[in-house]
Design an enzyme around this catalytic site. Structure first.
Site, PDB file in Angstrom:
ATOM      1  N   ASP A   1       0.810  -1.117  -0.082  1.00 58.32           N
ATOM      2  CA  ASP A   1      -0.100  -0.103  -0.025  1.00 58.32           C
ATOM      3  C   ASP A   1       1.060   1.229  -0.160  1.00 58.32           C
ATOM      4  O   ASP A   1       1.972   1.070   0.401  1.00 58.32           O
ATOM      5  CB  ASP A   1      -0.952   0.147   1.319  1.00 58.32           C
ATOM      6  CG  ASP A   1      -2.041   0.880   1.096  1.00 58.32           C
ATOM      7  OD1 ASP A   1      -1.892   1.904   0.092  1.00 58.32           O
ATOM      8  OD2 ASP A   1      -2.736   0.983   2.340  1.00 58.32           O
TER       9      ASP A   1
ATOM     10  N   ASP B   1      -8.177  -6.872   0.232  1.00 57.89           N
ATOM     11  CA  ASP B   1      -7.467  -6.926   1.609  1.00 57.89           C
ATOM     12  C   ASP B   1      -8.158  -6.248   2.729  1.00 57.89           C
ATOM     13  O   ASP B   1      -9.081  -5.724   2.241  1.00 57.89           O
ATOM     14  CB  ASP B   1      -6.231  -5.972   1.565  1.00 57.89           C
ATOM     15  CG  ASP B   1      -6.546  -4.817   1.550  1.00 57.89           C
ATOM     16  OD1 ASP B   1      -6.806  -4.166   0.721  1.00 57.89           O
ATOM     17  OD2 ASP B   1      -6.295  -4.306   2.947  1.00 57.89           O
TER      18      ASP B   1
ATOM     19  N   CYS C   1     -14.418 -26.786   9.695  1.00 56.89           N
ATOM     20  CA  CYS C   1     -13.366 -26.021   8.872  1.00 56.89           C
ATOM     21  C   CYS C   1     -12.113 -27.357   9.342  1.00 56.89           C
ATOM     22  O   CYS C   1     -11.966 -27.934   9.972  1.00 56.89           O
ATOM     23  CB  CYS C   1     -12.978 -25.049   9.960  1.00 56.89           C
ATOM     24  SG  CYS C   1     -11.335 -24.189   9.710  1.00 56.89           S
TER      25      CYS C   1
ATOM     26  N   CYS D   1      -8.946 -26.412   9.088  1.00 56.84           N
ATOM     27  CA  CYS D   1      -7.669 -25.853   9.713  1.00 56.84           C
ATOM     28  C   CYS D   1      -6.852 -26.489  10.771  1.00 56.84           C
ATOM     29  O   CYS D   1      -7.709 -26.962  11.512  1.00 56.84           O
ATOM     30  CB  CYS D   1      -7.759 -24.256   9.870  1.00 56.84           C
ATOM     31  SG  CYS D   1      -8.350 -23.881  11.416  1.00 56.84           S
TER      32      CYS D   1
ATOM     33  N   CYS E   1      -8.913 -25.820  14.310  1.00 54.13           N
ATOM     34  CA  CYS E   1     -10.203 -26.608  14.283  1.00 54.13           C
ATOM     35  C   CYS E   1      -9.683 -28.162  14.215  1.00 54.13           C
ATOM     36  O   CYS E   1     -10.745 -28.881  15.062  1.00 54.13           O
ATOM     37  CB  CYS E   1     -10.978 -26.225  13.275  1.00 54.13           C
ATOM     38  SG  CYS E   1     -11.458 -24.565  13.315  1.00 54.13           S
TER      39      CYS E   1
ATOM     40  N   HIS F   1      -7.199 -19.582  12.031  1.00 52.46           N
ATOM     41  CA  HIS F   1      -8.591 -20.277  11.575  1.00 52.46           C
ATOM     42  C   HIS F   1      -9.069 -19.099  10.657  1.00 52.46           C
ATOM     43  O   HIS F   1      -9.631 -19.550   9.549  1.00 52.46           O
ATOM     44  CB  HIS F   1      -9.473 -20.212  12.868  1.00 52.46           C
ATOM     45  CG  HIS F   1     -10.853 -20.476  12.459  1.00 52.46           C
ATOM     46  ND1 HIS F   1     -11.262 -21.662  11.850  1.00 52.46           N
ATOM     47  CD2 HIS F   1     -11.718 -19.601  12.260  1.00 52.46           C
ATOM     48  CE1 HIS F   1     -12.494 -21.282  11.395  1.00 52.46           C
ATOM     49  NE2 HIS F   1     -12.904 -20.103  11.693  1.00 52.46           N
TER      50      HIS F   1
HETATM   51 ZN   LIG Z   1     -10.568 -23.391  11.716  1.00 46.96          ZN
END
Ligand SMILES: [Zn+2]
Length: 379
Positions: free
Chosen positions: A92, A265, A303, A305, A308, A334
Protein backbone atom coordinates in the site's frame (compact mmCIF):
# COMPACT_ATOMS: atom_id res chain seq x y z
CA UNK A 1 2.76 -5.18 -18.16
CA UNK A 2 1.80 -7.55 -15.31
CA UNK A 3 0.54 -10.76 -16.99
CA UNK A 4 -3.14 -11.28 -16.14
CA UNK A 5 -5.54 -13.68 -17.81
CA UNK A 6 -9.22 -14.26 -17.20
CA UNK A 7 -9.83 -18.02 -17.32
CA UNK A 8 -13.60 -18.15 -16.80
CA UNK A 9 -16.67 -15.96 -16.42
CA UNK A 10 -19.70 -16.78 -14.31
CA UNK A 11 -22.96 -17.12 -16.22
CA UNK A 12 -25.22 -15.46 -13.64
CA UNK A 13 -23.04 -12.58 -12.43
CA UNK A 14 -20.01 -10.48 -13.42
CA UNK A 15 -17.69 -12.73 -11.38
CA UNK A 16 -14.53 -13.84 -13.10
CA UNK A 17 -11.77 -16.34 -12.39
CA UNK A 18 -8.25 -15.26 -13.32
CA UNK A 19 -4.52 -15.67 -12.81
CA UNK A 20 -1.97 -12.92 -12.43
CA UNK A 21 1.73 -13.73 -12.60
CA UNK A 22 4.16 -11.75 -10.43
CA UNK A 23 7.94 -12.03 -10.11
CA UNK A 24 7.34 -14.18 -6.98
CA UNK A 25 4.68 -16.49 -8.31
CA UNK A 26 1.18 -16.73 -9.71
CA UNK A 27 -1.94 -15.54 -7.89
CA UNK A 28 -5.28 -17.23 -8.48
CA UNK A 29 -8.13 -14.73 -8.44
CA UNK A 30 -10.44 -13.82 -6.84
CA UNK A 31 -7.83 -13.60 -4.07
CA UNK A 32 -7.83 -12.32 -0.51
CA UNK A 33 -4.49 -10.81 0.57
CA UNK A 34 -3.35 -11.22 4.18
CA UNK A 35 -2.51 -7.90 5.81
CA UNK A 36 1.11 -7.86 6.98
CA UNK A 37 1.46 -4.12 7.66
CA UNK A 38 4.91 -4.22 9.28
CA UNK A 39 6.38 -7.03 7.14
CA UNK A 40 4.65 -9.57 9.36
CA UNK A 41 1.12 -10.93 9.57
CA UNK A 42 1.05 -10.41 13.32
CA UNK A 43 1.83 -13.61 15.21
CA UNK A 44 2.09 -15.84 12.12
CA UNK A 45 5.20 -17.23 10.41
CA UNK A 46 5.53 -17.55 6.62
CA UNK A 47 5.02 -21.31 7.11
CA UNK A 48 1.72 -20.60 8.89
CA UNK A 49 0.67 -18.41 5.96
CA UNK A 50 1.54 -21.12 3.45
CA UNK A 51 -0.45 -23.67 5.53
CA UNK A 52 -3.61 -21.55 5.36
CA UNK A 53 -2.99 -21.00 1.61
CA UNK A 54 -2.22 -17.29 1.72
CA UNK A 55 -1.21 -16.21 -1.79
CA UNK A 56 -0.23 -12.55 -1.28
CA UNK A 57 0.97 -10.57 1.73
CA UNK A 58 0.13 -6.85 1.88
CA UNK A 59 2.75 -4.66 3.55
CA UNK A 60 2.54 -0.96 4.28
CA UNK A 61 4.88 1.67 2.90
CA UNK A 62 4.13 4.29 5.57
CA UNK A 63 5.02 2.02 8.52
CA UNK A 64 8.05 0.45 6.81
CA UNK A 65 9.35 3.88 5.79
CA UNK A 66 9.45 4.96 9.44
CA UNK A 67 10.88 1.65 10.63
CA UNK A 68 13.08 -0.13 9.55
CA UNK A 69 13.49 2.41 6.70
CA UNK A 70 14.59 2.21 3.07
CA UNK A 71 18.28 1.65 3.82
CA UNK A 72 17.64 -1.68 5.49
CA UNK A 73 15.60 -2.95 2.55
CA UNK A 74 18.30 -1.84 0.10
CA UNK A 75 20.93 -3.62 2.21
CA UNK A 76 19.08 -6.95 2.50
CA UNK A 77 17.67 -6.87 -1.03
CA UNK A 78 14.00 -6.34 -0.26
CA UNK A 79 11.14 -7.59 1.84
CA UNK A 80 10.98 -11.18 0.60
CA UNK A 81 14.36 -12.18 2.05
CA UNK A 82 13.92 -9.98 5.13
CA UNK A 83 10.63 -11.52 6.30
CA UNK A 84 11.34 -14.88 4.59
CA UNK A 85 8.09 -14.82 2.63
CA UNK A 86 8.82 -16.25 -0.84
CA UNK A 87 5.45 -15.37 -2.40
CA UNK A 88 4.00 -12.20 -3.91
CA UNK A 89 3.91 -8.98 -1.85
CA UNK A 90 1.73 -5.93 -2.51
CA UNK A 91 2.59 -2.61 -0.86
CA UNK A 92 0.00 0.00 0.00
CA UNK A 93 1.31 3.51 -0.71
CA UNK A 94 0.66 5.05 2.70
CA UNK A 95 -2.20 7.26 1.49
CA UNK A 96 -4.70 5.76 3.90
CA UNK A 97 -2.36 6.09 6.91
CA UNK A 98 -1.68 9.75 6.07
CA UNK A 99 -5.44 10.31 5.91
CA UNK A 100 -5.83 8.68 9.32
CA UNK A 101 -3.24 10.96 10.99
CA UNK A 102 -5.77 13.84 10.97
CA UNK A 103 -4.24 16.79 12.89
CA UNK A 104 -0.65 15.62 12.72
CA UNK A 105 0.05 16.24 9.05
CA UNK A 106 -0.19 18.84 6.33
CA UNK A 107 -1.06 17.84 2.79
CA UNK A 108 -0.01 20.00 -0.16
CA UNK A 109 0.32 19.43 -3.88
CA UNK A 110 3.85 18.20 -3.23
CA UNK A 111 2.82 15.48 -0.76
CA UNK A 112 2.08 14.86 2.91
CA UNK A 113 4.35 16.22 5.64
CA UNK A 114 4.10 14.47 8.99
CA UNK A 115 5.96 13.66 12.17
CA UNK A 116 7.28 10.12 12.69
CA UNK A 117 5.73 8.20 15.57
CA UNK A 118 9.04 6.35 15.90
CA UNK A 119 11.55 9.19 16.39
CA UNK A 120 9.48 12.41 16.10
CA UNK A 121 11.39 13.50 12.97
CA UNK A 122 9.49 15.19 10.13
CA UNK A 123 8.98 13.22 6.91
CA UNK A 124 7.61 14.10 3.49
CA UNK A 125 5.65 11.36 1.76
CA UNK A 126 5.25 12.45 -1.86
CA UNK A 127 4.23 10.26 -4.81
CA UNK A 128 7.92 10.01 -5.74
CA UNK A 129 9.00 9.21 -2.15
CA UNK A 130 6.33 6.51 -1.91
CA UNK A 131 7.47 4.86 -5.15
CA UNK A 132 11.14 5.11 -4.05
CA UNK A 133 10.25 3.37 -0.77
CA UNK A 134 8.17 0.69 -2.52
CA UNK A 135 11.07 0.15 -4.93
CA UNK A 136 13.43 -0.38 -1.96
CA UNK A 137 10.90 -2.75 -0.35
CA UNK A 138 10.87 -4.66 -3.64
CA UNK A 139 7.15 -5.46 -3.63
CA UNK A 140 5.66 -7.26 -6.62
CA UNK A 141 2.75 -4.82 -6.85
CA UNK A 142 3.10 -1.15 -5.87
CA UNK A 143 0.22 1.28 -5.31
CA UNK A 144 0.18 4.97 -6.25
CA UNK A 145 -0.05 7.48 -3.40
CA UNK A 146 -3.65 8.71 -3.35
CA UNK A 147 -5.62 11.35 -1.50
CA UNK A 148 -8.06 9.52 0.72
CA UNK A 149 -10.94 11.44 2.34
CA UNK A 150 -14.12 10.38 4.08
CA UNK A 151 -16.97 9.12 1.91
CA UNK A 152 -19.21 11.64 3.65
CA UNK A 153 -17.14 14.66 2.42
CA UNK A 154 -19.03 17.10 0.16
CA UNK A 155 -18.81 16.87 -3.60
CA UNK A 156 -16.33 19.70 -4.15
CA UNK A 157 -13.90 18.28 -1.56
CA UNK A 158 -14.31 14.82 -3.09
CA UNK A 159 -13.63 16.24 -6.56
CA UNK A 160 -10.52 18.11 -5.39
CA UNK A 161 -9.14 14.97 -3.71
CA UNK A 162 -9.84 12.94 -6.86
CA UNK A 163 -8.11 15.46 -9.13
CA UNK A 164 -5.02 15.57 -6.91
CA UNK A 165 -5.06 11.74 -6.84
CA UNK A 166 -4.91 11.81 -10.66
CA UNK A 167 -1.94 14.22 -10.71
CA UNK A 168 -0.18 12.09 -8.10
CA UNK A 169 -0.90 8.93 -10.14
CA UNK A 170 0.91 10.44 -13.15
CA UNK A 171 3.85 11.45 -10.93
CA UNK A 172 3.96 7.89 -9.50
CA UNK A 173 4.01 6.42 -12.99
CA UNK A 174 6.89 8.73 -13.98
CA UNK A 175 8.82 7.84 -10.80
CA UNK A 176 8.66 4.09 -11.33
CA UNK A 177 12.12 2.70 -12.07
CA UNK A 178 11.86 -1.12 -11.89
CA UNK A 179 9.63 -2.60 -14.62
CA UNK A 180 9.52 -5.92 -12.67
CA UNK A 181 7.33 -4.18 -10.09
CA UNK A 182 3.73 -3.71 -11.20
CA UNK A 183 1.97 -0.42 -10.42
CA UNK A 184 -1.75 -0.07 -9.74
CA UNK A 185 -3.73 3.18 -9.91
CA UNK A 186 -6.48 4.00 -7.41
CA UNK A 187 -9.89 5.19 -8.59
CA UNK A 188 -11.37 7.74 -6.17
CA UNK A 189 -14.54 9.82 -6.30
CA UNK A 190 -16.31 8.86 -3.07
CA UNK A 191 -19.93 7.81 -3.47
CA UNK A 192 -20.59 10.23 -6.38
CA UNK A 193 -21.13 8.17 -9.57
CA UNK A 194 -20.10 11.02 -11.95
CA UNK A 195 -16.80 11.43 -10.10
CA UNK A 196 -16.11 7.69 -10.04
CA UNK A 197 -16.69 7.66 -13.79
CA UNK A 198 -14.39 10.65 -14.34
CA UNK A 199 -11.69 9.00 -12.20
CA UNK A 200 -11.92 5.66 -14.03
CA UNK A 201 -11.93 7.45 -17.43
CA UNK A 202 -8.80 9.42 -16.55
CA UNK A 203 -6.76 6.62 -14.97
CA UNK A 204 -7.58 3.86 -17.46
CA UNK A 205 -6.03 6.02 -20.22
CA UNK A 206 -2.66 5.43 -18.52
CA UNK A 207 -0.51 2.27 -18.71
CA UNK A 208 -1.16 0.99 -15.16
CA UNK A 209 -0.92 -2.76 -14.53
CA UNK A 210 -4.16 -2.83 -12.56
CA UNK A 211 -6.83 -0.62 -11.04
CA UNK A 212 -8.01 -0.36 -7.45
CA UNK A 213 -11.17 1.12 -6.01
CA UNK A 214 -10.14 3.27 -3.04
CA UNK A 215 -12.00 5.45 -0.60
CA UNK A 216 -14.55 2.85 0.47
CA UNK A 217 -15.19 1.55 4.00
CA UNK A 218 -14.36 5.08 5.26
CA UNK A 219 -17.76 6.27 6.47
CA UNK A 220 -20.01 4.85 3.73
CA UNK A 221 -22.89 2.45 4.38
CA UNK A 222 -22.86 -1.16 3.14
CA UNK A 223 -25.48 -0.28 0.50
CA UNK A 224 -23.46 2.70 -0.78
CA UNK A 225 -20.32 0.53 -0.88
CA UNK A 226 -22.08 -2.17 -2.90
CA UNK A 227 -23.57 0.35 -5.34
CA UNK A 228 -20.22 2.08 -5.93
CA UNK A 229 -18.42 -1.26 -6.29
CA UNK A 230 -20.90 -2.53 -8.90
CA UNK A 231 -20.92 0.75 -10.80
CA UNK A 232 -17.16 1.39 -10.70
CA UNK A 233 -16.01 -2.18 -11.41
CA UNK A 234 -17.80 -2.00 -14.76
CA UNK A 235 -15.85 1.13 -15.70
CA UNK A 236 -12.51 -0.70 -15.42
CA UNK A 237 -10.86 -2.52 -18.34
CA UNK A 238 -11.79 -6.21 -18.52
CA UNK A 239 -8.23 -7.31 -19.26
CA UNK A 240 -6.65 -5.75 -16.13
CA UNK A 241 -6.96 -6.91 -12.47
CA UNK A 242 -9.39 -5.03 -10.22
CA UNK A 243 -8.65 -4.55 -6.53
CA UNK A 244 -11.16 -3.39 -3.91
CA UNK A 245 -9.07 -1.83 -1.14
CA UNK A 246 -9.71 -2.42 2.56
CA UNK A 247 -13.08 -4.20 2.20
CA UNK A 248 -14.23 -6.28 4.12
CA UNK A 249 -16.50 -8.86 5.71
CA UNK A 250 -17.29 -12.23 4.05
CA UNK A 251 -20.63 -10.81 2.72
CA UNK A 252 -18.74 -7.77 1.31
CA UNK A 253 -16.38 -10.12 -0.54
CA UNK A 254 -19.17 -12.34 -1.88
CA UNK A 255 -21.03 -9.32 -3.29
CA UNK A 256 -17.88 -7.67 -4.73
CA UNK A 257 -16.74 -10.89 -6.46
CA UNK A 258 -20.15 -10.90 -8.16
CA UNK A 259 -19.40 -7.35 -9.36
CA UNK A 260 -16.18 -8.54 -11.03
CA UNK A 261 -13.56 -7.68 -8.37
CA UNK A 262 -10.42 -9.86 -8.40
CA UNK A 263 -8.40 -8.82 -5.33
CA UNK A 264 -9.15 -7.92 -1.72
CA UNK A 265 -7.46 -7.05 1.53
CA UNK A 266 -8.87 -6.32 4.96
CA UNK A 267 -7.60 -6.29 8.52
CA UNK A 268 -10.79 -7.92 9.87
CA UNK A 269 -9.75 -11.61 9.96
CA UNK A 270 -6.50 -10.85 11.77
CA UNK A 271 -7.64 -7.89 13.93
CA UNK A 272 -10.79 -9.66 15.08
CA UNK A 273 -8.75 -12.82 15.66
CA UNK A 274 -6.56 -10.86 18.08
CA UNK A 275 -9.67 -9.63 19.85
CA UNK A 276 -11.12 -13.13 20.23
CA UNK A 277 -13.65 -13.19 17.38
CA UNK A 278 -13.72 -16.01 14.83
CA UNK A 279 -15.50 -16.17 11.45
CA UNK A 280 -17.09 -19.62 11.22
CA UNK A 281 -19.47 -21.54 8.96
CA UNK A 282 -22.18 -20.71 11.51
CA UNK A 283 -21.43 -17.00 11.84
CA UNK A 284 -19.13 -14.98 14.09
CA UNK A 285 -18.08 -16.56 17.38
CA UNK A 286 -16.80 -14.54 20.32
CA UNK A 287 -14.59 -17.11 21.97
CA UNK A 288 -14.42 -15.12 25.23
CA UNK A 289 -18.17 -15.54 25.84
CA UNK A 290 -18.97 -17.58 28.93
CA UNK A 291 -20.82 -20.30 27.00
CA UNK A 292 -17.57 -21.33 25.31
CA UNK A 293 -15.99 -22.25 28.67
CA UNK A 294 -17.97 -25.51 28.53
CA UNK A 295 -17.93 -26.07 24.75
CA UNK A 296 -15.69 -29.10 24.26
CA UNK A 297 -16.19 -28.90 20.50
CA UNK A 298 -14.11 -27.52 17.61
CA UNK A 299 -14.26 -23.78 16.90
CA UNK A 300 -15.86 -24.65 13.55
CA UNK A 301 -16.85 -28.29 12.95
CA UNK A 302 -16.78 -27.74 9.17
CA UNK A 303 -13.29 -26.16 9.09
CA UNK A 304 -10.15 -28.09 8.16
CA UNK A 305 -7.60 -25.65 9.62
CA UNK A 306 -4.92 -26.66 12.14
CA UNK A 307 -6.76 -24.88 14.97
CA UNK A 308 -10.08 -26.63 14.38
CA UNK A 309 -8.45 -30.02 13.83
CA UNK A 310 -6.71 -29.94 17.21
CA UNK A 311 -8.27 -27.57 19.73
CA UNK A 312 -11.65 -27.17 21.42
CA UNK A 313 -13.54 -23.95 22.02
CA UNK A 314 -13.17 -24.46 25.75
CA UNK A 315 -9.37 -24.58 25.39
CA UNK A 316 -9.31 -21.46 23.17
CA UNK A 317 -11.64 -19.68 25.63
CA UNK A 318 -9.33 -20.61 28.49
CA UNK A 319 -6.21 -19.38 26.62
CA UNK A 320 -7.89 -16.02 25.94
CA UNK A 321 -8.94 -15.67 29.57
CA UNK A 322 -5.28 -16.23 30.57
CA UNK A 323 -4.05 -13.76 27.89
CA UNK A 324 -1.86 -16.51 26.48
CA UNK A 325 -0.23 -15.45 23.14
CA UNK A 326 -1.15 -18.79 21.56
CA UNK A 327 -4.84 -17.81 21.72
CA UNK A 328 -4.93 -14.98 19.13
CA UNK A 329 -2.43 -16.86 16.99
CA UNK A 330 -4.75 -19.89 16.76
CA UNK A 331 -7.75 -17.66 15.98
CA UNK A 332 -5.83 -15.80 13.24
CA UNK A 333 -4.82 -19.09 11.65
CA UNK A 334 -8.47 -20.13 11.62
CA UNK A 335 -9.79 -16.76 10.36
CA UNK A 336 -7.33 -16.54 7.46
CA UNK A 337 -8.04 -20.16 6.56
CA UNK A 338 -11.76 -19.31 6.60
CA UNK A 339 -11.25 -16.32 4.24
CA UNK A 340 -8.96 -18.20 1.86
CA UNK A 341 -11.36 -21.17 1.77
CA UNK A 342 -14.21 -18.80 0.92
CA UNK A 343 -12.15 -17.49 -2.02
CA UNK A 344 -11.22 -21.03 -3.17
CA UNK A 345 -14.92 -21.98 -3.12
CA UNK A 346 -15.76 -18.81 -5.06
CA UNK A 347 -13.12 -19.63 -7.69
CA UNK A 348 -14.48 -23.18 -8.06
CA UNK A 349 -18.05 -21.86 -8.33
CA UNK A 350 -17.06 -19.39 -11.07
CA UNK A 351 -15.30 -22.18 -12.99
CA UNK A 352 -18.48 -24.26 -12.69
CA UNK A 353 -20.56 -21.28 -13.87
CA UNK A 354 -22.69 -21.29 -10.72
CA UNK A 355 -21.20 -18.42 -8.70
CA UNK A 356 -24.43 -16.42 -8.47
CA UNK A 357 -26.21 -19.38 -6.86
CA UNK A 358 -23.26 -20.15 -4.59
CA UNK A 359 -23.01 -16.54 -3.39
CA UNK A 360 -26.77 -16.29 -2.74
CA UNK A 361 -26.69 -19.47 -0.62
CA UNK A 362 -23.66 -18.31 1.33
CA UNK A 363 -25.14 -14.87 1.98
CA UNK A 364 -28.42 -16.43 3.18
CA UNK A 365 -26.52 -18.80 5.47
CA UNK A 366 -24.44 -15.95 6.93
CA UNK A 367 -27.61 -13.88 7.51
CA UNK A 368 -29.25 -16.85 9.22
CA UNK A 369 -26.29 -17.57 11.51
CA UNK A 370 -24.84 -14.13 12.13
CA UNK A 371 -26.31 -13.70 15.57
CA UNK A 372 -26.28 -17.30 16.70
CA UNK A 373 -23.44 -19.19 18.34
CA UNK A 374 -24.75 -22.72 18.41
CA UNK A 375 -22.29 -25.00 16.60
CA UNK A 376 -22.05 -27.67 19.27
CA UNK A 377 -20.97 -30.85 17.49
CA UNK A 378 -18.91 -32.91 19.99
CA UNK A 379 -15.15 -33.20 19.32
ZN1 LIG B 1 -10.62 -23.51 11.57
Amino acid sequence: MLPFSVLAHDSGSRARRGTLVTAHGAVQTPAFMAVGTRATVTGLTPDDLAQVRTQVVLANTYHLLLRPGAELFRRVGGIHGFMRWPGPVLTDSGGYQIFSLAGDRTISEKGARFKSYVDQRMHMLSPEASIAMQTAIGSDIMMVLDVCIESTADESATRAAMERTHRWALRSLAARSNPQQALFAIVQGGVVPALRRASADFLTQQPFDGFALGGLAVGDTRTQREEVTHFAAELLPAQRPRYLMGVGTPPDLLVAIGAGIDMFDCVLPTHLGWQGTAFTSTGRVRITRGANAHADVPLDAECGCATCKSFSRSYLHYLFKCSEPLAPRLLCIHNLHHYHTLMAEARAAIEAGCYATYARRRLEAIDRHEHSDVSMTPV
